[in-house]
Design a protein around this motif. Structure first.
Motif, PDB file in Angstrom:
ATOM      1  N   ASN A 357       0.835  -1.214   0.000  1.00 52.04           N
ATOM      2  CA  ASN A 357       0.000   0.000   0.000  1.00 52.04           C
ATOM      3  C   ASN A 357       0.863   1.255   0.000  1.00 52.04           C
ATOM      4  OD1 ASN A 357      -2.196  -1.928   1.881  1.00 52.04           O
ATOM      5  ND2 ASN A 357      -2.825  -0.925  -0.006  1.00 52.04           N
ATOM      6  N   THR A 358       0.279   2.336  -0.536  1.00 53.99           N
ATOM      7  CA  THR A 358       1.036   3.588  -0.659  1.00 53.99           C
ATOM      8  C   THR A 358       0.294   4.720   0.047  1.00 53.99           C
ATOM      9  OG1 THR A 358      -0.138   4.235  -2.659  1.00 53.99           O
ATOM     10  CG2 THR A 358       1.859   2.897  -2.960  1.00 53.99           C
ATOM     11  N   GLU A 359       1.025   5.803   0.273  1.00 51.26           N
ATOM     12  CA  GLU A 359       0.450   6.993   0.902  1.00 51.26           C
ATOM     13  C   GLU A 359      -0.651   7.580   0.015  1.00 51.26           C
ATOM     14  OE1 GLU A 359       3.217   9.131   3.034  1.00 51.26           O
ATOM     15  OE2 GLU A 359       1.571  10.250   3.973  1.00 51.26           O
ATOM     16  N   LYS A 360      -0.435   7.506  -1.293  1.00 56.16           N
ATOM     17  CA  LYS A 360      -1.421   8.051  -2.239  1.00 56.16           C
ATOM     18  C   LYS A 360      -2.772   7.322  -2.075  1.00 56.16           C
ATOM     19  CE  LYS A 360      -1.710   8.857  -7.134  1.00 56.16           C
ATOM     20  NZ  LYS A 360      -1.424   8.087  -8.305  1.00 56.16           N
ATOM     21  N   GLU A 361      -2.705   6.023  -1.895  1.00 57.71           N
ATOM     22  CA  GLU A 361      -3.946   5.238  -1.717  1.00 57.71           C
ATOM     23  C   GLU A 361      -4.648   5.630  -0.413  1.00 57.71           C
ATOM     24  OE1 GLU A 361      -2.746   1.052  -3.922  1.00 57.71           O
ATOM     25  OE2 GLU A 361      -2.214   1.308  -1.827  1.00 57.71           O
ATOM     26  N   VAL A 362      -3.845   5.830   0.614  1.00 54.91           N
ATOM     27  CA  VAL A 362      -4.415   6.227   1.911  1.00 54.91           C
ATOM     28  C   VAL A 362      -5.062   7.605   1.779  1.00 54.91           C
ATOM     29  CG1 VAL A 362      -3.774   6.928   4.264  1.00 54.91           C
ATOM     30  CG2 VAL A 362      -2.925   4.768   3.335  1.00 54.91           C
ATOM     31  N   ASP A 363      -4.389   8.532   1.137  1.00 54.34           N
ATOM     32  CA  ASP A 363      -4.931   9.895   0.980  1.00 54.34           C
ATOM     33  C   ASP A 363      -6.248   9.880   0.199  1.00 54.34           C
ATOM     34  OD1 ASP A 363      -2.846  10.939   2.400  1.00 54.34           O
ATOM     35  OD2 ASP A 363      -1.653  11.486   0.647  1.00 54.34           O
ATOM     36  N   TYR A 364      -6.300   9.071  -0.830  1.00 54.67           N
ATOM     37  CA  TYR A 364      -7.514   8.973  -1.647  1.00 54.67           C
ATOM     38  C   TYR A 364      -8.681   8.436  -0.796  1.00 54.67           C
ATOM     39  CZ  TYR A 364     -10.513   7.520  -5.580  1.00 54.67           C
ATOM     40  OH  TYR A 364     -11.564   7.351  -6.455  1.00 54.67           O
ATOM     41  N   THR A 365      -8.398   7.447   0.024  1.00 59.18           N
ATOM     42  CA  THR A 365      -9.446   6.844   0.862  1.00 59.18           C
ATOM     43  C   THR A 365      -9.893   7.830   1.950  1.00 59.18           C
ATOM     44  OG1 THR A 365      -8.387   4.733   0.441  1.00 59.18           O
ATOM     45  CG2 THR A 365     -10.023   4.754   2.180  1.00 59.18           C
ATOM     46  N   ILE A 366      -8.942   8.573   2.481  1.00 60.29           N
ATOM     47  CA  ILE A 366      -9.270   9.587   3.490  1.00 60.29           C
ATOM     48  C   ILE A 366     -10.218  10.630   2.895  1.00 60.29           C
ATOM     49  CG2 ILE A 366      -8.274  11.555   4.753  1.00 60.29           C
ATOM     50  CD1 ILE A 366      -5.817   9.786   5.327  1.00 60.29           C
ATOM     51  N   GLU A 367     -10.001  10.938   1.622  1.00 67.19           N
ATOM     52  CA  GLU A 367     -10.856  11.932   0.954  1.00 67.19           C
ATOM     53  C   GLU A 367     -12.273  11.364   0.739  1.00 67.19           C
ATOM     54  OE1 GLU A 367      -9.154  13.068  -2.903  1.00 67.19           O
ATOM     55  OE2 GLU A 367     -11.234  13.303  -3.578  1.00 67.19           O
ATOM     56  N   LYS A 368     -12.362  10.087   0.404  1.00 66.74           N
ATOM     57  CA  LYS A 368     -13.665   9.504   0.052  1.00 66.74           C
ATOM     58  C   LYS A 368     -14.519   9.131   1.263  1.00 66.74           C
ATOM     59  CE  LYS A 368     -13.076   9.809  -4.321  1.00 66.74           C
ATOM     60  NZ  LYS A 368     -13.603  11.046  -4.886  1.00 66.74           N
ATOM     61  N   MET A 369     -13.890   8.686   2.344  1.00 64.02           N
ATOM     62  CA  MET A 369     -14.676   8.124   3.456  1.00 64.02           C
ATOM     63  C   MET A 369     -15.724   9.083   4.038  1.00 64.02           C
ATOM     64  SD  MET A 369     -14.678   5.001   4.200  1.00 64.02           S
ATOM     65  CE  MET A 369     -15.345   4.883   5.844  1.00 64.02           C
ATOM     66  N   PRO A 370     -15.378  10.353   4.352  1.00 66.29           N
ATOM     67  CA  PRO A 370     -16.412  11.225   4.926  1.00 66.29           C
ATOM     68  C   PRO A 370     -17.575  11.443   3.953  1.00 66.29           C
ATOM     69  CG  PRO A 370     -14.228  12.179   5.220  1.00 66.29           C
ATOM     70  CD  PRO A 370     -14.066  11.006   4.314  1.00 66.29           C
ATOM     71  N   GLN A 371     -17.268  11.524   2.666  1.00 58.53           N
ATOM     72  CA  GLN A 371     -18.344  11.687   1.659  1.00 58.53           C
ATOM     73  C   GLN A 371     -19.293  10.490   1.701  1.00 58.53           C
ATOM     74  OE1 GLN A 371     -16.530  12.033  -2.246  1.00 58.53           O
ATOM     75  NE2 GLN A 371     -15.082  13.584  -1.563  1.00 58.53           N
ATOM     76  N   ILE A 372     -18.708   9.293   1.748  1.00 55.75           N
ATOM     77  CA  ILE A 372     -19.516   8.060   1.756  1.00 55.75           C
ATOM     78  C   ILE A 372     -20.392   8.008   3.012  1.00 55.75           C
ATOM     79  CG2 ILE A 372     -19.340   5.534   1.999  1.00 55.75           C
ATOM     80  CD1 ILE A 372     -16.867   5.662   0.176  1.00 55.75           C
ATOM     81  N   VAL A 373     -19.776   8.267   4.149  1.00 53.81           N
ATOM     82  CA  VAL A 373     -20.504   8.175   5.417  1.00 53.81           C
ATOM     83  C   VAL A 373     -21.634   9.211   5.446  1.00 53.81           C
ATOM     84  CG1 VAL A 373     -20.271   8.494   7.925  1.00 53.81           C
ATOM     85  CG2 VAL A 373     -18.583   7.130   6.677  1.00 53.81           C
ATOM     86  N   ASN A 374     -21.344  10.440   5.015  1.00 53.90           N
ATOM     87  CA  ASN A 374     -22.393  11.481   5.023  1.00 53.90           C
ATOM     88  C   ASN A 374     -23.531  11.123   4.083  1.00 53.90           C
ATOM     89  OD1 ASN A 374     -21.051  12.963   6.905  1.00 53.90           O
ATOM     90  ND2 ASN A 374     -19.967  14.238   5.400  1.00 53.90           N
ATOM     91  N   GLN A 375     -23.178  10.626   2.917  1.00 55.32           N
ATOM     92  CA  GLN A 375     -24.193  10.254   1.924  1.00 55.32           C
ATOM     93  C   GLN A 375     -25.109   9.152   2.469  1.00 55.32           C
ATOM     94  OE1 GLN A 375     -21.955   9.725  -1.687  1.00 55.32           O
ATOM     95  NE2 GLN A 375     -23.818   9.224  -2.842  1.00 55.32           N
ATOM     96  N   LEU A 376     -24.526   8.151   3.117  1.00 50.64           N
ATOM     97  CA  LEU A 376     -25.339   7.045   3.648  1.00 50.64           C
ATOM     98  C   LEU A 376     -26.185   7.511   4.832  1.00 50.64           C
ATOM     99  CD1 LEU A 376     -22.778   4.098   3.381  1.00 50.64           C
ATOM    100  CD2 LEU A 376     -24.886   4.375   2.075  1.00 50.64           C
ATOM    101  N   ARG A 377     -25.641   8.402   5.636  1.00 46.45           N
ATOM    102  CA  ARG A 377     -26.409   8.902   6.785  1.00 46.45           C
ATOM    103  C   ARG A 377     -27.621   9.702   6.312  1.00 46.45           C
ATOM    104  NH1 ARG A 377     -21.895   9.594  10.774  1.00 46.45           N
ATOM    105  NH2 ARG A 377     -21.658   7.458  11.536  1.00 46.45           N
ATOM    106  N   GLU A 378     -27.450  10.408   5.187  1.00 41.65           N
ATOM    107  CA  GLU A 378     -28.580  11.161   4.603  1.00 41.65           C
ATOM    108  C   GLU A 378     -29.751  10.216   4.323  1.00 41.65           C
ATOM    109  OE1 GLU A 378     -28.635  14.599   2.870  1.00 41.65           O
ATOM    110  OE2 GLU A 378     -27.429  14.803   4.691  1.00 41.65           O
TER     111      GLU A 378
END
Ligand code: PLP
Length: 385
Positions: A357-378
Motif C-alpha cells: 500500500n502507498t500513501e497516495k492510496e491512503v490519501d484517496y481513501t481519506i478523501e472519500k470516506m467522509p463523503q460516503i458516510v455522510n451520503q449514507l447517513r442522509e
C-alpha cells in the motif's frame, strides 16, 4: 480504475519474488519428492530449503515444521490431533473471538462429549486471564487461543498464556495465521506447543499452510495415507506452494521491522483521519496491542455492507466482519463478544494494509470516506433530519 487493496487480512498478493521462485516447479521441476530417481530427489531438496526458511522466521527447528493445505487444516489438525493423542482428558478451552477454523471445530467437539469452555473478552477485545486460570484443571487437554485477531488485529499475550497452560500440564495451540510475518517470533523460547499459519496471508499462494509442532508434543496425524512430512501429514506435497511459502517467509524475516513501521504509519494516518472526519465513528479493539496493519472502525446508524459497496465504486477493497463470514448479515461474533452495541457492530469496517500500500492510496481513501458516510447517513432512517 486502479484497485486499492485494503483487505490483506482476507488474503494477500503473491510477492513477485515468491512467484519467480515457484514458476520452475510447475513445468520443469515437476517430479514427486517421494520418487527414487534424481529428478524427484532434487524436489526434496527444495522442500528442505523451504522448511529451513519457515523455521528461521518462526525461530524454531526445521524438524518442527509440518506443511499442510491451509490455516484451517492446521487448526483442525492441532485440535483433533491433540485430543486423539491425549484420550483421557476431555476438556478444551478456547475464546469467543476465535476464527471459525477453531471455533467451529471446538463447538463440534461438544457433540462428542467434550467440555468446551469459551472464554470472554473485555470491550477492547482483551482476554480475561483470571478466567483462564480458573478454568484450567486436570481434565484440560488443550487450550487454543489465537495470537492476533483477524477482525480487530488485537494481539493476545500468548507467551504468558502458554506458560500458564504448560504449568498445568495441558497442550497450548495458537492460531498464528494473522500474526506470522507481522510479529517477530522466536518459538524456541517459551511454551507454545502448536502454532498454525497460512501462506496466503503473507504474500505466498493459497493452498499451503504450516503447523508448527514443538519437539515432544503428542499429536496424532489428521490425514492418513503416505509417509510425507515424517508421517505427520499424508498426501503428495504442494511443492510450488511450499517453495513459495519458504520464499515469503524469507522475505518477511528480512524486512519485518522496516515493513511494520511503514505499514503502521499508513494505518495510523488512515485511522486518525477517518475518526477525525467522520462523526459517530469509533475504533474497535485495543489501540495499544494491535497488529500494525489492521484497523476496525464502527460507523453508527449505517450498514457496513453499504459502506463497502460505496468504497467498491471507487475501487477500494475493505471488509466488514471476517472474510469467511461475510455474505451473512449477522453482526461479527468478535465485535458482539466485545460488547459492541448491535447498531455499531452492523456498521463496522475493517481496513487491513500490507507493504504494497502507498500513501497516495491512503490519501484517496481519506478523501472519500467522509463523503460516503455522510451520503449514507442522509439516507439512513435512524438519523434524525
Ligand atoms: N485463522 C485465522 C485467524 C484466519 O484469519 C484465517 C483466514 O482468514 C484462518 C484461520 C483460515 O486460514 P485459511 O484461509 O488458510 O484456511
Amino acid at each position: 480504475m486502479e484497485t486499492i487493496y485494503f483487505d490483506n487480512n482476507a488474503t494477500t498478493k503473491v510477492a513477485d519474488e515468491v512467484l519467480d521462485e515457484m514458476r520452475p516447479l510447475f513445468c520443469e521441476l515437476y517430479g514427486n519428492p517421494s520418487s527414487m530417481h534424481t529428478f524427484g530427489g532434487q524436489i526434496g531438496r527444495k522442500i528442505r530449503q523451504a522448511r529451513e526458511q519457515v523455521a528461521a522466521l518462526l525461530g524454531c527447528d526445521p524438524s518442527e515444521i509440518v506443511f499442510t493445505g491451509c490455516g484451517t487444516e492446521s487448526d483442525n489438525t492441532a485440535i483433533k490431533g491433540t485430543l486423539a493423542a491425549v484420550p483421557n482428558k476431555r476438556k478444551v478451552i478456547t475464546t469467543r473471538v476465535e476464527h471459525p477454523a477453531v471455533l467451529a471445530v471446538c463447538r463440534d467437539l461438544e457433540n462428542y462429549g467434550y467440555t468446551v469452555v469459551e472464554l470472554g473478552v473485555d470491550k477492547k477485545g482483551r482476554l480475561d486471564m483470571a478466567e483462564l486460570q480458573e478454568q484450567l484443571d486436570e481434565d484440560t487437554a488443550l487450550v487454543t487461543i489465537m495470537y492476533a485477531n483477524n477482525e480487530t488485529g488485537v494481539v493476545c499475550p500468548v507467551e504468558d498464556i502458554a506458560e500458564l497452560v504448560s504449568s498445568k500440564g495441558a497442550v497450548f495451540h495458537t492460531d498464528g495465521v494473522q500474526a506470522v510475518g507481522k510479529i517477530p517470533l522466536n518459538l524456541s523460547q517459551g511454551n507454545i506447543d502448536l502454532l498454525s499459519l497460512s501462506g496466503h496471508k503473507l504474500h505466498a499462494p493459497k493452498g499451503v499452510g504450516v503447523l508448527y509442532v514443538r519437539k515432544g508434543t503428542r499429536l496424532s496425524p489428521f490425514m492418513l495415507g503416505g509417509h510425507q512430512e515424517g508421517g505427520r501429514r499424508a498426501g503428495t506435497e504442494n511443492v510450488p506452494g511450499i517453495v513459495g511459502l519458504g520464499k515469503a517467509c524469507e522475505l518477511a524475516a528480512r524486512n519485518i521491522e522496516q515493513e511494520n513501521n511503514k505499514v503502521r504509519s499508513l494505518r495510523d494516518k488512515l485511522e486518525d483521519a477517518i475518526l477525525e472526519n467522520c462523526p459517530d465513528a469509533r475504533l474497535n479493539g485495543d489501540k495499544e496491542n494491535r497488529l500494525p496493519n489492521t484497523t476496525n472502525i464502527s460507523f453508527e446508524y449505517i450498514e457496513g455492507e453499504a459502506i463497502l459497496l460505496m468504497l467498491d465504486r471507487y475501487g477500494i477493497c475493505a471488509s466488514s466482519g471476517s472474510a469467511c463470514t461475510s455474505g451473512s448479515l449477522e453482526p461479527s461474533h468478535v465485535l458482539r463478544a466485545m460488547g459492541v452495541p448491535f447498531t455499531a457492530a452492523h456498521g463496522s469496517i475493517r481496513f487491513s494494509l500490507s507493504r504494497y500500500n502507498t500513501e497516495k492510496e491512503v490519501d484517496y481513501t481519506i478523501e472519500k470516506m467522509p463523503q460516503i458516510v455522510n451520503q449514507l447517513r442522509e439516507l439512513s432512517p435512524f438519523v434524525a433530519k
